[in-house]
Design a protein around this motif. Sequence first.
Motif, short mmCIF file in Angstrom:
data_model
loop_
_atom_site.label_atom_id
_atom_site.label_comp_id
_atom_site.label_asym_id
_atom_site.label_seq_id
_atom_site.Cartn_x
_atom_site.Cartn_y
_atom_site.Cartn_z
N THR B 406 5.04 9.89 -10.27
CA THR B 406 5.21 8.51 -10.72
C THR B 406 3.94 7.74 -10.46
O THR B 406 3.16 8.08 -9.57
CB THR B 406 6.35 7.80 -9.97
N ASN B 407 3.75 6.73 -11.24
CA ASN B 407 2.59 5.86 -11.05
C ASN B 407 3.02 4.43 -11.31
O ASN B 407 3.44 4.09 -12.41
CB ASN B 407 1.46 6.27 -12.00
N ALA B 408 2.96 3.62 -10.27
CA ALA B 408 3.34 2.20 -10.41
C ALA B 408 2.09 1.35 -10.25
O ALA B 408 1.32 1.56 -9.32
CB ALA B 408 4.37 1.83 -9.36
N VAL B 409 1.89 0.45 -11.17
CA VAL B 409 0.69 -0.39 -11.13
C VAL B 409 1.07 -1.86 -11.14
O VAL B 409 1.98 -2.27 -11.88
CB VAL B 409 -0.22 -0.08 -12.35
N ASN B 410 0.41 -2.62 -10.31
CA ASN B 410 0.54 -4.07 -10.25
C ASN B 410 1.98 -4.60 -10.18
O ASN B 410 2.39 -5.39 -11.04
CB ASN B 410 -0.17 -4.73 -11.43
N PRO B 411 2.71 -4.21 -9.16
CA PRO B 411 4.00 -4.87 -8.96
C PRO B 411 3.76 -6.36 -8.70
O PRO B 411 2.72 -6.73 -8.16
CB PRO B 411 4.56 -4.21 -7.70
N GLN B 475 0.23 2.75 -6.99
CA GLN B 475 0.70 3.82 -6.12
C GLN B 475 1.14 5.00 -6.97
O GLN B 475 1.96 4.85 -7.88
CB GLN B 475 1.86 3.33 -5.24
N LYS B 476 0.55 6.14 -6.66
CA LYS B 476 0.91 7.37 -7.38
C LYS B 476 1.62 8.28 -6.40
O LYS B 476 1.15 8.46 -5.28
CB LYS B 476 -0.34 8.08 -7.89
N ASP B 477 2.72 8.82 -6.84
CA ASP B 477 3.46 9.74 -5.98
C ASP B 477 3.71 11.05 -6.68
O ASP B 477 4.01 11.07 -7.87
CB ASP B 477 4.83 9.13 -5.64
N SER B 507 1.37 10.85 -1.66
CA SER B 507 1.26 9.51 -2.19
C SER B 507 -0.17 9.00 -2.11
O SER B 507 -0.87 9.25 -1.13
CB SER B 507 2.17 8.65 -1.32
N LEU B 508 -0.60 8.32 -3.15
CA LEU B 508 -1.93 7.70 -3.14
C LEU B 508 -1.77 6.24 -3.52
O LEU B 508 -1.27 5.92 -4.59
CB LEU B 508 -2.86 8.40 -4.15
N ASN B 509 -2.16 5.40 -2.60
CA ASN B 509 -2.03 3.98 -2.82
C ASN B 509 -3.42 3.36 -2.89
O ASN B 509 -4.21 3.52 -1.97
CB ASN B 509 -1.25 3.40 -1.63
N GLU B 510 -3.72 2.70 -4.00
CA GLU B 510 -5.06 2.15 -4.15
C GLU B 510 -4.99 0.65 -4.42
O GLU B 510 -4.09 0.19 -5.11
CB GLU B 510 -5.75 2.77 -5.38
N SER B 511 -5.95 -0.07 -3.88
CA SER B 511 -6.10 -1.44 -4.36
C SER B 511 -7.54 -1.68 -4.73
O SER B 511 -8.46 -1.31 -4.00
CB SER B 511 -5.58 -2.46 -3.36
N LYS B 512 -7.70 -2.24 -5.89
CA LYS B 512 -9.03 -2.50 -6.44
C LYS B 512 -9.14 -4.00 -6.65
O LYS B 512 -8.54 -4.54 -7.57
CB LYS B 512 -9.19 -1.78 -7.78
N SER B 528 -9.56 -0.01 -1.52
CA SER B 528 -8.97 0.75 -0.42
C SER B 528 -8.07 1.82 -0.99
O SER B 528 -7.49 1.67 -2.07
CB SER B 528 -8.18 -0.16 0.52
N GLU B 529 -8.03 2.91 -0.30
CA GLU B 529 -7.09 3.95 -0.71
C GLU B 529 -6.38 4.49 0.51
O GLU B 529 -6.97 4.68 1.57
CB GLU B 529 -7.77 5.05 -1.50
N THR B 530 -5.09 4.69 0.35
CA THR B 530 -4.28 5.25 1.42
C THR B 530 -3.63 6.51 0.87
O THR B 530 -2.97 6.46 -0.17
CB THR B 530 -3.18 4.26 1.85
N GLN B 531 -3.88 7.58 1.54
CA GLN B 531 -3.24 8.83 1.13
C GLN B 531 -2.25 9.20 2.20
O GLN B 531 -2.56 9.15 3.39
CB GLN B 531 -4.26 9.94 1.00
N SER B 532 -1.08 9.57 1.78
CA SER B 532 -0.12 9.97 2.80
C SER B 532 0.77 11.06 2.24
O SER B 532 0.87 11.23 1.02
CB SER B 532 0.72 8.76 3.23
N ASN B 533 1.35 11.78 3.11
CA ASN B 533 2.35 12.74 2.66
C ASN B 533 3.45 12.85 3.69
O ASN B 533 3.30 12.40 4.83
CB ASN B 533 1.74 14.09 2.33
N SER B 534 4.56 13.38 3.28
CA SER B 534 5.63 13.61 4.22
C SER B 534 6.45 14.78 3.72
O SER B 534 6.51 15.03 2.51
CB SER B 534 6.50 12.38 4.38
N LYS B 535 7.04 15.47 4.64
CA LYS B 535 7.82 16.65 4.28
C LYS B 535 9.08 16.70 5.13
O LYS B 535 9.04 16.41 6.32
CB LYS B 535 7.01 17.91 4.57
#
Lengths: 555, 1108
Positions: B406-411, B475-477, B507-512, B528-535
């Motif tokens: 999924t990719n969500a942009v500009n909520p 945010q891309k997941d 997950s990759l969360n970016e703000s430009k 900024s970019e935040t990369q995270s994962n969870s399992k």
Amino acid sequence: MKRYFLAAAAISAICIAGCKKSSFVSDNTDPSIVSSIDPREQFTNASSAFTSSVEWYYDSYINIMPWSQQLTGTGGNAKTFLTPNNFNQRYSKFFPTIGGQLTDIQQLVDLMAESKRAEYTNILAIADIYKVYYAYYVMDIIGSMPYTDAFKGRYAGTLTPDYQSQQELFAIFETSLKQDIATLKTTQPVAQVALDVYDQFYKGSATAWVKAANALRLRLAFRLLKRDEATAKGIITDVLNSGAGDLMSSNADSWNLWLPNSSIGGDYDPTAYRAPRPTVDFMWKNNDPRIRNFYQKNNYTQDNMNLAIAAKVYPAGTTVSDRRYIGATTSPDSALGKYQSWFLTKLVSNTLTLDTVSYIKYRLWKPDYTINGVAGTGIGCFPLLSYAEFCFLKAEAILKGYVSGSVEEWYNAGITSSITAYDDIANKAKLEDYTALGNTEISGYLNSADVKFNATKAAEQLAIQAYINFYKQPSEAWAVLKRTGMPNSSTALANENITINGTVFQMPRRAAFGVPLPTDLDYATRTAAIAQMMTDAEYGTGATDVFGRVWWDKK
Amino acid sequence: MKQTTRWLLMLLLCVGCTYVFGQDKKTISGSVKDSSGIGLPGVSIQVVGTKIVGSTDNQGNFQLSVPSSATAILFSSIGYKKKEQEIKGNDFLNVQLENEKGQLNEVVVTAFGQKKSTRKISYAVTEVKGEDITRASTPNIVNAMQGKVAGVMINQGAGGPQSTSRIRIRGNSNVTSNNTMPLFVIDGVLIKPSAPGSDGYGNGTPRDFGNELRSLNPDDYESLTVLKGSAATALYGSDGLNGVVVITSKKGKTRRGLGVNVSQTVTWDKAYKGYAWQNEFGGGINPWFSAKDDQGNDKLLNDDYDPYYSFGPKLDGHTIRDVDGQLRPFVGNDIMSFFKTGNYYNTNVSVEGATERSSFRISYTNNNNKGITPFNTFKKDALTLRATQKISSFINIDAVVNYTTTNAVNPLFQGGSNYNPIFRLSYSNSRNYPLAYALANYLDTTNGGVVNAAPYLRGSMTTVYWQLYQNRYSQKDDNLRANIDINFNIRPWLTFLIRGNINSTQSLNESKLRGTGPGFLGSSASYSETQSNSKDARVQALLTASRKLSNDFDGSLTLGGETKRGLGGYSNRANTNGGFKRADYYNIGNSVNAPSITANNTNVSRLDAAYAYGDITWRNMLTANFSARNDWNSTLTYPDGRGDFSYFYPSIGLAWVFTELLNSKPKYDFISYGKLRASFGYVGSGPDIYKTSTGMGYSSSGNYTDAFGNTIALDGFTGTSLGNLYLKPQKARELEFGAELKFLDNRVGIDFAWYKKNTFNEVIELGTPGESGVTKSVVNAGNIQNKGIEILLTGTPVRSKNFEWNVSVNFARNRNLILNLDTAHGQRTYTLDNAFGDDVRSVAEVGKEFGTIQTGYAYAYNEDKSSASYGKRLLNASGLFYRSRDINQGTRDLGTMMEKFTWGATNEFRYKDFFLFVQVDSKIGGKMASGTHQYGSQYGSFKSTLFGRDAAHGGVKFVDADNKERNDGIIPDGVFAPGTLIDNVDWGNKTYAEAVAAGAAKPLSAATYYDGIASWASGIREYSIFENSWVSLREISVGYNLPKKLINKIHLNNLRVSLIGRNLLYLYNTTPDGINPESLYGSKAGSFAEYGGLPYIRSYGVSVNAGF
């Protein structure tokens, strides 16, 4: 039958694999938690937390400073400005944060090997001096509070410490400070761990801390004066008769906290506040060199006026006044009445609006303030107890006849110290138009009409100068007003009588003491504290009556 | 890692072993289905003439060893006609059972995905069919459930198509988590949805990228079962405390050849209604122009009022000199043109096939949404494969793999931020604010950067535009969910299931942020970019025995266990500092100063469980259920090895189909089916991860660089909470009674449930006096009660060959009471959430309803009963209303945010090949707070502030302090507080009107009045807290199945075309000034406030579904 067996075996295998507790424990162990730390870190934690933007915004900008006429809102003071708004932030900073951190230093030392503990004697004394300072800073406006039994919840102590009256606390503070001074003056049998950079105030210097503790004793004694002159006089003479090496003797001894540029953001924002007319008029009239560090000039330059003339906002030939420091009236009725027009701005163009009343000097309060697109790079000073204050207090002690000496000499020393200190603060804050102090500015000021020492007006002059000096210590400026009643409408620096809807109002004198609900854990202790304070009629109509007085602030 | 390997080895071992058994004997296997082709679990099987018995598994499969002499097998199941099937040398039998007349034989999916006959179930369970979810055509599966299930309350998210919707089942079970979302179980994979959202200060996540549920794909779902009560959810343990939604993916159906299904849906989202902005009066606080320019045009001043307040002259369209010096017509603005038509494109292609021994279904969905605000998009690509295979006569494998990106942009910004366009326009921008001019000019196209000229381009909407058009937040997941069920048919009546699954998200969360300075540079430029994962992984084993015990009894028993691991992951963030070296290059290397980098590992956890559950049924009529589960939970252990980490919880239930007794009594023929049920269950749970470490030790507080450049590494307290060395598990208890009745050949039905659920021993941090050195202490405390009823009525008023009409009405009432927190220690209140900073709170307070809204900024009243003006609102000398806390009246309760009841009604009509679906649903009661309403009222932006503007609007004529006569006077309805002095005369308890009459006071100008009642400094927050009840026309859809004759010519099996309309309008709505009822700024349990949100949006579109 084999199948049952295997299925059963598989299930038991799951159970056996799954039931070893140690792996559960390791999963639930937070790797970021450590069991012990260097006690000095808690000192840095507590000292760098001395003030905060939230405290600065609520306690100083929007409560104390308008009440004590050190600034006003953009359009002058609103009619509601005497109603406290989220006032007394310091209380929840001390309880539990700063007090808890300072108390923890003792706990951390106690847990050390016996041989190590003796190396921390001086650090414990220094931490105690700062703890007394902050405890006093809180007690000053609230009245009774817990102290002796406070902060022990973490160490299996009570969650509901008893409240102690101001009278008791004054005695406790004096005893503590005396003890701390004695400790710091003693040569310890073992080499002491140095606080060094962990000490944001004095880099761990024991002598500096002795001077600070004595100055603090002096301030406390002057607070006590209205209630218990005998005790106060005893302390004042004891302090001032200490050896010269135990007393502040220059600005270098001042107790200041310097905060880095990056720590002074957010609610330190000073943009909405105007310079107050009474102080501006006094400083302008007497050529106080601090005026340029305290306040901004308005934007009525001749260049801007010419633009305004071109835009037909002003008639041709209009010239501007030399005086560009204009204060705001501090009384709401006059801000909405005869001075209302002062607050009206004149639009010249999309980029220029002419505005008459001066604002406070932004970078004095917030050195990182962005001007013309450039962020400031200076550092910020938050004085706790300055040499200037010490001078004014000593002058007052001489004036009262407690100790011998020249009132004028210490009065002048106080003014000189204050002016040079603010010059230093302005320099380090990197004000956008910082101008170094001229050679004759101090002497000129000392000889100006209202400043030149006048023995018959010494008390008033001391109060006025202390009040101006306390620009960056609003709580102390407020205390001068409470302690001396000056400056007021009939002193040379003529603060206004506050009128709202035609009625003259007094300023608030203390913080509201929270009334507990019957279901609160500390209902009994707080109720007892209120009852005790209410025995004094001057305390006010109730715990939350901010126009009432705490114990020391006797009529 | 070691652990995982061990599990895998064990799994392989088990598979291997069973292969060995496979050599054992000749067997017969097969499947038993109902008339609609759905596998029937628990069907009794007997080899005719022998004592060999068995039953079908969860999917309706069976296998049986038979002597070679056997000729036939008898299949029987409650509610179905018995069937004897001859073997005739086959080793695989496909059996279909027909309904017995007048019998209800519904099978629903329950905990652990077991299919159960509803006759045996002793708790409420509601199933929503996959088609009901897909028909809604919404990217958010939660919204599609709205109004369809009794007792399920949904608040739609209001930040665009990706936003999180709050779902709440049977009230809030606890106070601390601030998350009331139920557990979602998708083919055995557990998903605990988070509850993002802002708080009253705009902290938290004011930009909502959606929670974990954004990756769910309705096209793949066969059904969705809502389990509400503790007895129903007990097997899921603590995760099921808030209820469970069990979702089952579609399986390939047995058919000739491959089935290909293609569907395409397009809907358009239209903002059809804004807030009730007034367009009668423009900038200023006086109803006249105070200046003229040189040409004699009326002129607005650039003062503190004209650009911001809308209490000025009439917006009559004549040309004025605006505050920025431009000549403009004096007219109101319209922000609705700013919102564009959004859309939803959904394409699904699925291919399926099945043989007797295997099935598969592959499905791909592309979902593409465009929000109504600039650059707000949400895209989803989902690929799902479900395959089943009978590997031998003993082993069935059922595997599902889903990969979704999924990719969500500009909520849209929510909460106390000033970036929400609706909020910002209403707050401190006069109604004649030239929106279009600002939009055309905010960007400095010559030099680059933002234009900040005073006054209209100074901040306010300029910043909003910049945020919306120039900055990008995304945010891309990537989400992978996989589950495998391996079923061993050990004996005809004994099966063993091993289930393993994993859920992994990257997950990759970016703000430009584009630079606002010249050349699009400056310190505001940042990336900024935040990369995270969870399992998370879970392995489960279930051994199930199910057989007929005697002629009167049949029963089943399952023993099982599982281990559930939070395997953790990482979260790494990098961001630029001090702006960009080169404009518009969004990468970390473009940082002016050294970039900041932080890296964190996320927490791990482990929960093992063993359980036993089963039921026993007597004469097809009376079923007793039980379950017992023991957990071993890592979160109850302490780092020093202590901690009682094991806890046990049972449930029991009874289901009685009493109509079995009436079978032979014709006078009761009108009752076709009747069941009474009762259940009682406990659910235990542990605290949050690391909660046992609260208050222990110290942690790093980072480096402190002092004013002189010394850097000091600091540690400090981990918090100001007092830890608890003896934490116990939390416990919930629920009692439920219910009845299911069907009348008139099942044409009328009623399902009724009453429940009472109490949650105890919640791990909660309660306040302690700060003077003690700690502000909170961790305790096990509380008793939170939810009590309520749920009613579901179904009916088929018309049923004929060509025309059928089905109607379904659900109703639910829940009362969520706080019976105790820790009153023994004086703890009565816990703050759930706040609004207006901290001015208003929703709290859990002992003796009150969950979410009671409290504020010290309520009206103050004359509380003196002996006074003639008792009950009147109090005014100060200036005529402004007193806030309750400012006059010693403290905080006031303004009611609860929780609704009184909800209901929904669906109507399905079928006429030949036409279908019509209409749904209306409703929430009645429950308060909300609105920041937009408050500040919009202060500045005169809303229609409700028209009162008093002039004589026509009820304004009073008076002469103001400047001796000007005006007619925008308002006389506040209240009395002066006791002791109020005006010119030293005590006006206490007298009305303002009396003071006006006596000449002691003047009417307030409209600007003064509304500023007083709604400003930050003096406003009454109660003024903007109101009931939020509504009735929504949720959905109308019309479908048409094209005639077979026609479509067969183009080689289609079916072709359906539908028109869909969603969220069409509110038939009833109590919010003032058009505040959107679905605009809460958060999805947290306690969220109750609005700060902008979106305008009212309706969707309509078309859907085509073709099968080849």
